[in-house]
Motif scaffolding. Structure first.
Motif, short mmCIF file in Angstrom:
data_model
loop_
_atom_site.label_atom_id
_atom_site.label_comp_id
_atom_site.label_asym_id
_atom_site.label_seq_id
_atom_site.Cartn_x
_atom_site.Cartn_y
_atom_site.Cartn_z
N ASN A 63 0.82 -1.21 0.00
CA ASN A 63 0.00 0.00 0.00
C ASN A 63 0.86 1.26 0.00
O ASN A 63 0.52 2.25 -0.66
N LYS A 66 2.19 1.72 -3.47
CA LYS A 66 1.12 2.16 -4.36
C LYS A 66 0.83 3.64 -4.13
O LYS A 66 0.66 4.41 -5.09
N ALA A 67 0.79 4.06 -2.86
CA ALA A 67 0.53 5.46 -2.54
C ALA A 67 1.65 6.34 -3.09
O ALA A 67 1.40 7.44 -3.61
N LYS A 68 2.88 5.86 -2.98
CA LYS A 68 4.03 6.61 -3.50
C LYS A 68 3.91 6.76 -5.02
O LYS A 68 4.11 7.86 -5.56
N ASP A 70 1.18 6.56 -6.82
CA ASP A 70 0.04 7.45 -7.12
C ASP A 70 0.41 8.90 -6.91
O ASP A 70 0.03 9.77 -7.70
N SER A 71 1.17 9.19 -5.86
CA SER A 71 1.58 10.56 -5.58
C SER A 71 2.50 11.10 -6.68
O SER A 71 2.35 12.24 -7.13
#
Length: 107
Positions: A63, A66-68, A70-71
């Motif tokens: 997660n 994935k957040a990295k 997406d950012s």
């Protein structure tokens, strides 16, 4: 006489064997069996717990990655919409050489 004595000896051995284990011995054997089952269940529960923690750790790392990603994608998208930075400097602002304060120098 020898025949009578051997019949008594054989009868005594059969009677002794027929008695089998006492109730106390049976209870001890059953308790050992139950203890073994409880230990196996406890060990399995511990292994399940460890597996759950490791799965949660792997999910957390996935997660975060994935957040990295997406950012980064969102930042690049915003940069593309804005048209990039102007002036060619890192911060996006250009310093005017006439506004340099005393002591700062030109270099």
């Amino acid at each position: 006489m020898k025949k009578v004595l051997s019949v008594f000896v054989i009868a005594g051995m059969v009677a002794l064997i027929a008695c089998g284990p006492s109730a106390e011995e049976k209870a001890a054997k059953e308790k050992a069996k139950q203890d073994s089952i409880a230990k196996a269940n406890k060990e399995k529960a511990m292994q399940d717990s460890i597996a759950a923690v490791e799965k949660a750790k792997a999910d957390s790392i996935a997660n975060a990655e994935k957040a990295k990603a997406d950012s980064i994608a969102k930042a690049e998208e915003a940069k593309a919409k804005k048209g990039g930075t102007k002036g060619g400097t890192k911060g996006g602002t250009k310093t005017d050489p006439k506004k340099v304060k005393a002591g700062q120098g030109k270099g």
